[in-house]
Motif scaffolding. Sequence first.
Motif, PDB file in Angstrom:
ATOM      1  N   ARG A 199       0.835  -1.149   0.095  1.00 12.36           N
ATOM      2  CA  ARG A 199       0.092   0.177   0.012  1.00 12.36           C
ATOM      3  C   ARG A 199       0.875   1.317  -0.059  1.00 12.36           C
ATOM      4  O   ARG A 199       2.198   1.260   0.500  1.00 12.36           O
ATOM      5  N   ARG A 200       0.181   2.376  -0.493  1.00 12.25           N
ATOM      6  CA  ARG A 200       1.027   3.658  -0.202  1.00 12.25           C
ATOM      7  C   ARG A 200       0.968   3.957   1.248  1.00 12.25           C
ATOM      8  O   ARG A 200       0.231   3.583   2.109  1.00 12.25           O
ATOM      9  N   LEU A 201       2.061   4.776   1.516  1.00 14.56           N
ATOM     10  CA  LEU A 201       2.263   5.439   2.735  1.00 14.56           C
ATOM     11  C   LEU A 201       1.352   6.539   2.869  1.00 14.56           C
ATOM     12  O   LEU A 201       1.195   7.123   2.084  1.00 14.56           O
ATOM     13  N   ARG A 202       0.553   6.526   4.129  1.00 17.38           N
ATOM     14  CA  ARG A 202      -0.325   7.448   4.498  1.00 17.38           C
ATOM     15  C   ARG A 202       0.513   8.713   5.148  1.00 17.38           C
ATOM     16  O   ARG A 202       1.132   8.591   5.940  1.00 17.38           O
ATOM     17  N   LEU A 203       0.276   9.878   4.062  1.00 15.87           N
ATOM     18  CA  LEU A 203       1.074  11.100   4.501  1.00 15.87           C
ATOM     19  C   LEU A 203       0.452  12.100   5.074  1.00 15.87           C
ATOM     20  O   LEU A 203      -0.568  12.590   4.639  1.00 15.87           O
ATOM     21  N   GLY A 204       0.576  12.826   5.846  1.00  8.70           N
ATOM     22  CA  GLY A 204       0.134  14.135   6.420  1.00  8.70           C
ATOM     23  C   GLY A 204       1.194  15.208   6.496  1.00  8.70           C
ATOM     24  O   GLY A 204       2.423  14.967   5.986  1.00  8.70           O
ATOM     25  N   MET A 205       0.731  16.568   6.284  1.00  6.53           N
ATOM     26  CA  MET A 205       1.390  17.668   6.011  1.00  6.53           C
ATOM     27  C   MET A 205       1.198  18.652   6.989  1.00  6.53           C
ATOM     28  O   MET A 205       0.025  19.048   7.142  1.00  6.53           O
ATOM     29  N   VAL A 206       2.255  19.312   7.488  1.00  3.45           N
ATOM     30  CA  VAL A 206       2.152  20.511   8.365  1.00  3.45           C
ATOM     31  C   VAL A 206       2.645  21.730   7.670  1.00  3.45           C
ATOM     32  O   VAL A 206       3.898  21.697   7.229  1.00  3.45           O
ATOM     33  N   GLY A 207       1.744  22.711   7.382  1.00  2.00           N
ATOM     34  CA  GLY A 207       2.182  23.927   6.483  1.00  2.00           C
ATOM     35  C   GLY A 207       1.948  23.539   4.853  1.00  2.00           C
ATOM     36  O   GLY A 207       1.395  22.411   4.731  1.00  2.00           O
ATOM     37  N   GLY A 208       2.346  24.472   4.020  1.00  3.78           N
ATOM     38  CA  GLY A 208       2.140  24.083   2.730  1.00  3.78           C
ATOM     39  C   GLY A 208       0.857  24.462   2.175  1.00  3.78           C
ATOM     40  O   GLY A 208       0.482  23.950   0.965  1.00  3.78           O
ATOM     41  N   GLY A 209      -0.051  25.364   2.892  1.00  5.45           N
ATOM     42  CA  GLY A 209      -1.123  25.646   2.300  1.00  5.45           C
ATOM     43  C   GLY A 209      -1.325  26.659   1.217  1.00  5.45           C
ATOM     44  O   GLY A 209      -0.245  26.978   0.625  1.00  5.45           O
ATOM     45  N   GLN A 210      -2.253  27.239   0.844  1.00  6.18           N
ATOM     46  CA  GLN A 210      -2.470  28.335  -0.128  1.00  6.18           C
ATOM     47  C   GLN A 210      -1.593  29.436   0.161  1.00  6.18           C
ATOM     48  O   GLN A 210      -1.143  29.731   1.267  1.00  6.18           O
ATOM     49  N   GLY A 211      -0.814  29.788  -1.013  1.00  5.79           N
ATOM     50  CA  GLY A 211       0.191  30.924  -1.032  1.00  5.79           C
ATOM     51  C   GLY A 211       1.587  30.440  -0.605  1.00  5.79           C
ATOM     52  O   GLY A 211       2.571  31.167  -0.801  1.00  5.79           O
ATOM     53  N   ALA A 212       1.803  28.935  -0.194  1.00 12.29           N
ATOM     54  CA  ALA A 212       3.037  28.333  -0.024  1.00 12.29           C
ATOM     55  C   ALA A 212       3.795  28.026  -1.219  1.00 12.29           C
ATOM     56  O   ALA A 212       3.138  27.493  -2.052  1.00 12.29           O
ATOM     57  N   PHE A 213       4.982  27.920  -1.407  1.00  9.75           N
ATOM     58  CA  PHE A 213       5.767  27.375  -2.396  1.00  9.75           C
ATOM     59  C   PHE A 213       6.152  26.160  -2.177  1.00  9.75           C
ATOM     60  O   PHE A 213       5.861  25.257  -3.022  1.00  9.75           O
ATOM     61  N   ILE A 214       7.070  25.753  -1.273  1.00 14.21           N
ATOM     62  CA  ILE A 214       7.503  24.495  -0.958  1.00 14.21           C
ATOM     63  C   ILE A 214       6.733  23.381  -0.905  1.00 14.21           C
ATOM     64  O   ILE A 214       6.889  22.244  -1.103  1.00 14.21           O
ATOM     65  N   GLY A 215       5.652  23.422   0.010  1.00 12.36           N
ATOM     66  CA  GLY A 215       4.440  22.626  -0.169  1.00 12.36           C
ATOM     67  C   GLY A 215       4.132  21.717  -1.368  1.00 12.36           C
ATOM     68  O   GLY A 215       3.985  20.604  -1.330  1.00 12.36           O
ATOM     69  N   ALA A 216       3.793  22.727  -2.219  1.00 10.17           N
ATOM     70  CA  ALA A 216       3.377  22.020  -3.546  1.00 10.17           C
ATOM     71  C   ALA A 216       4.369  21.026  -4.230  1.00 10.17           C
ATOM     72  O   ALA A 216       4.276  20.216  -4.622  1.00 10.17           O
ATOM     73  N   VAL A 217       5.885  21.778  -3.883  1.00 11.34           N
ATOM     74  CA  VAL A 217       6.855  20.923  -4.362  1.00 11.34           C
ATOM     75  C   VAL A 217       6.994  19.456  -3.609  1.00 11.34           C
ATOM     76  O   VAL A 217       7.133  18.487  -4.149  1.00 11.34           O
ATOM     77  N   HIS A 218       6.810  19.535  -2.051  1.00  8.67           N
ATOM     78  CA  HIS A 218       6.732  18.289  -1.546  1.00  8.67           C
ATOM     79  C   HIS A 218       5.504  17.517  -1.920  1.00  8.67           C
ATOM     80  O   HIS A 218       6.014  16.225  -2.170  1.00  8.67           O
TER      81      HIS A 218
END
Length: 393
Positions: A13-32
């Motif tokens: 199975r895929r690993l279940r990923l969570g994210m802190v930060g990276g919302g609207q207006g962020a740059f590096i979150g989309a890259v991650h």
Amino acid sequence: MTIEAATGGAARRRLRLGMVGGGQGAFIGAVHRIAARLDDRYELVAGALSSDAERARASAAELHIAPDRAYGSFAEMAEREAAREDGIDVVAVVTPNHMHAAPVRAFAERGIHVICDKPLTHRLEDALELVEVVRRAGIVFGLTHNYTGHPMVRQAREMVAAGELGTLRVVQVEYPQDWLTTRLEESGQKQAAWRTDPARSGAAGSVGDIGTHAFNLAEFVTGLRCESLAAELTAFVPGRPLDDNAQMLLRFGGGARGMLWSSQVAPGNENALRLRVYGEKGGLEWAQEQPNLLLHTPFGEPPRIISRAGAGASLAAAHASRIPAGHPEGYLEAFAQIYRDLAEQITARMESRQPDPACLLVPGLEAGLRGMRFIAAAVESGRNNAAWTEIGH
């Protein structure tokens, strides 16, 4: 042991990923997020995507995260995800520097693996405490010094380790950009605002933001440890509280010497990270803006250009390549390599087996602490008229 044997032939199975930060207006979150999905090893299922609750919910909706897993804070997310039977396996922390330590601690203490953007923290004191927390937790921890994921960077590391350059003598690394040549932070541009703010960025500007990448690249490829430096940090833009340019001399263990330049006020340079390494037998040169090529210059012989996945490419380069020779790979693929290698480390832990050794090159706690010591030494040296300053171990 093969993955098929380890899983009994079952589909992984895929690993279940969570994210802190990276919302609207962020740059590096989309890259991650792109990096995590590129090799289909992760699925984003939860997030605390902004410190603003409304923006966090709106960001989660855009990313198709279920409403009950769109959290208003990282603390709530860590507590509730740890209690779920289908909780996240790993969290990506993609906040500004001052908000790395607390989320990493919250998830690590609950046994959730962590992928953290660099630098490790915004203060050395926090980094020292965090290292102990993560070590006690026994989790997999990766730091996204993403340039180490480039195939030709790993090729260079392998060639140096194999002695193809002989004893190393000179290490030159530079990372110039031009995007902060004016006071962009006054325009409301989010990325410029936090990177030039000591409260959020830490004690250094360009040194912390891109100088750490250059420093990490130099140590990663050479296998050497920089023992001391003499640094001049300058804020050329009037009124800017943090350095936007830094020039320093480096002394490495074993006698090698070097120089490092980081700048965000060098017009004509977009993202010109470049490393040159010279030993008694020859040299290597790699540039981030032409990442598929590695220049090898054996002493007394014609220069050789090695291309990603081409003739002369090593096993380390092959492991980090996805497509045939002649098809360019770049920034996103290198970033994805960090995620892919960490997925193997985490999956191996879950399956009680040893990970593929090729996946163990991801920068982790040691690299994070080295980066913070580098920042502290550079700032101290700069405050003392570029006095030679030990980095420490």
